[in-house]
Design a protein around this motif. Structure first.
Motif, PDB file in Angstrom:
ATOM      1  N   LYS A 170      -0.735  -2.415  13.159  1.00  0.00           N
ATOM      2  CA  LYS A 170      -0.099  -2.615  11.853  1.00  0.00           C
ATOM      3  C   LYS A 170      -1.142  -2.734  10.738  1.00  0.00           C
ATOM      4  N   SER A 171      -2.288  -3.345  11.036  1.00  0.00           N
ATOM      5  CA  SER A 171      -3.356  -3.438  10.048  1.00  0.00           C
ATOM      6  C   SER A 171      -3.855  -2.042   9.679  1.00  0.00           C
ATOM      7  N   GLY A 220       7.061   2.484  11.012  1.00  0.00           N
ATOM      8  CA  GLY A 220       5.677   2.905  11.227  1.00  0.00           C
ATOM      9  C   GLY A 220       4.909   1.909  12.073  1.00  0.00           C
ATOM     10  N   TYR A 221       4.363   2.375  13.198  1.00  0.00           N
ATOM     11  CA  TYR A 221       3.643   1.485  14.111  1.00  0.00           C
ATOM     12  C   TYR A 221       2.261   1.996  14.493  1.00  0.00           C
ATOM     13  N   THR A 222       1.984   3.276  14.286  1.00  0.00           N
ATOM     14  CA  THR A 222       0.699   3.861  14.657  1.00  0.00           C
ATOM     15  C   THR A 222      -0.010   4.357  13.410  1.00  0.00           C
ATOM     16  N   ASN A 250      -0.120   8.159  12.579  1.00  0.00           N
ATOM     17  CA  ASN A 250       1.153   8.727  12.169  1.00  0.00           C
ATOM     18  C   ASN A 250       1.532   8.291  10.757  1.00  0.00           C
ATOM     19  N   VAL A 251       1.325   6.999  10.442  1.00  0.00           N
ATOM     20  CA  VAL A 251       1.628   6.525   9.083  1.00  0.00           C
ATOM     21  C   VAL A 251       0.777   7.273   8.067  1.00  0.00           C
ATOM     22  N   LEU A 252      -0.469   7.518   8.404  1.00  0.00           N
ATOM     23  CA  LEU A 252      -1.345   8.263   7.506  1.00  0.00           C
ATOM     24  C   LEU A 252      -0.805   9.676   7.258  1.00  0.00           C
ATOM     25  N   ALA A 253      -0.373  10.344   8.311  1.00  0.00           N
ATOM     26  CA  ALA A 253       0.157  11.703   8.171  1.00  0.00           C
ATOM     27  C   ALA A 253       1.438  11.716   7.347  1.00  0.00           C
ATOM     28  N   VAL A 254       2.327  10.765   7.616  1.00  0.00           N
ATOM     29  CA  VAL A 254       3.593  10.701   6.884  1.00  0.00           C
ATOM     30  C   VAL A 254       3.346  10.358   5.415  1.00  0.00           C
ATOM     31  N   ALA A 255       2.470   9.392   5.169  1.00  0.00           N
ATOM     32  CA  ALA A 255       2.169   8.993   3.789  1.00  0.00           C
ATOM     33  C   ALA A 255       1.546  10.148   3.011  1.00  0.00           C
ATOM     34  N   SER A 269       5.046  -4.545   7.242  1.00  0.00           N
ATOM     35  CA  SER A 269       3.968  -4.951   8.135  1.00  0.00           C
ATOM     36  C   SER A 269       4.337  -6.268   8.809  1.00  0.00           C
ATOM     37  N   THR A 270       3.365  -7.138   9.042  1.00  0.00           N
ATOM     38  CA  THR A 270       3.581  -8.363   9.800  1.00  0.00           C
ATOM     39  C   THR A 270       2.406  -9.319   9.605  1.00  0.00           C
ATOM     40  N   VAL A 271       2.640 -10.618   9.787  1.00  0.00           N
ATOM     41  CA  VAL A 271       1.538 -11.577   9.735  1.00  0.00           C
ATOM     42  C   VAL A 271       0.591 -11.396  10.916  1.00  0.00           C
TER      43      VAL A 271
END
Length: 337
Positions: free
Chosen positions: A140-141, A71-73, A76-81, A95-97
């Motif tokens: 990512k945030s 997940g990078y956008t 899209n993450v919202l729709a998939v979740a 995610s990432t630092v």
């Protein structure tokens, strides 16, 4: 447990699948089949996470946990979740630092400020600032926010690794160092040999992700090796000992490398002069079950993998920017005499 991995064929996703299979869990991967071979023992559903009909194919089953490694956008993450929330017990987002506003300049804890990004933002949100925030970090945030908004803080787990090394590393940082040290001769070693570094082994990151899903651990976690445990000298010494090389490490001060215009992080992998790069507090994750193997074990495991693969076949587009060229190295070394 019945687990779904979004991705599951490359590096972090692959390691999560391998760890889950080794623990006896039932694993299904969801991907387009373009980024790597399926791992034996998994059930595979082909589909594109940006296609609602494809996502519907995994939303009609129930899952104890979902691992999102692709997940990078935010949108899209919202729709998939949202599609998976009714059928999934937990959502573990990788995610990432880079989500932190002060990365890489200042030391970080989970209480440090993060970049602000809406959970429904599109791929163009955010910007790259030299030596500061990146569009990747903003995105990512926003993905994290989409995860928490949908699953709630108790059922959402956001993992924020810094530098991840280990077998199947496609960026090529550790493989480059291993091949360069193995070639022998005088090797430019960057900066202070006593500089602390804290990369996390991909297998330890995967084990912690699986642990969080197994015990039902929600929240945000920095995932890195302990601060101050190992140094850049420890890292390069491990590369030399593992490869059996007679390479001579020539430690070049930061100011000399900067004067020669050496690109931090890419042309000289893992070298960066900012205070916060290797000052990421992971005590919360360590208290919650993260275990980090010594850097020498990561180096040895990666060298074993490097020797077993076809370099050209495994080469990733990002790896092209990694590493100091031979002519540049000779120029820098000559300036020391």
């Amino acid at each position: 447990m019945k687990l779904l991995v979004l991705g599951g064929t490359a590096f972090v996703g692959r390691s999560i699948v391998e760890a889950a299979l080794a623990a006896g869990h039932e694993v299904t991967t969801f991907n387009r089949g373009r980024s790597g071979a399926d791992i034996p023992g998994v059930a595979t559903i082909r589909g594109d996470r940006t296609d609602p009909e494809s996502v519907a194919a995994v939303a009609h089953q129930e899952w104890d946990a979902v691992f999102d490694t692709s997940g990078y956008t935010p949108r899209n993450v919202l729709a998939v979740a949202r599609a998976l929330e009714p059928v999934a017990g937990r959502y573990v987002f990788m995610s990432t630092v880079s989500v932190y506003a002060d990365w890489p300049v200042k030391p970080l804890t989970e209480d440090s400020s993060v970049l602000e990004c809406p959970p429904d933002a599109g791929p163009d949100f955010g910007e790259d600032v030299e030596d500061g925030p990146t569009q990747y970090g903003y995105q990512k945030s926003g993905c994290e926010e989409a995860t928490r908004l949908t699953f709630g803080v108790d059922r959402a787990t956001c993992l924020r690794p810094g530098v991840v090394l280990g077998p199947h590393e496609y960026v090529g940082r550790l493989p480059w160092w291993l091949r360069r040290v193995a070639a022998g001769g005088d090797v430019v070693a960057p900066g202070d040999p006593d500089r602390s570094i804290q990369p996390v082994d991909v297998r330890d990151l995967a084990a912690f992700a699986l642990h969080c899903a197994t015990v039902g651990q929600g929240g945000d976690f920095n995932v890195s090796a302990p601060i101050g445990r190992e140094t850049f000298a420890d890292f390069l010494t491990a590369c030399r000992e593992t490869t059996g090389s007679d390479a001579r490490l020539r430690w070049v001060p930061d100011e000399v490398l900067l004067r020669h215009g050496v690109r931090q992080w890419s042309e000289m992998p893992l070298w960066r002069t900012f205070e916060g790069v290797w000052n990421v507090d992971s005590s919360r994750a360590l208290a919650a079950g993260l275990s980090c193997r010594p850097i020498a074990e990561t180096v040895a495991g990666t060298w074993s993998w490097v020797r077993s693969v076809d370099e050209a076949r495994e080469q990733h587009e990002r790896a092209a920017e990694i590493g100091l060229g031979a002519a540049r190295e000779r120029e820098i070394l000559a300036s020391l005499s």
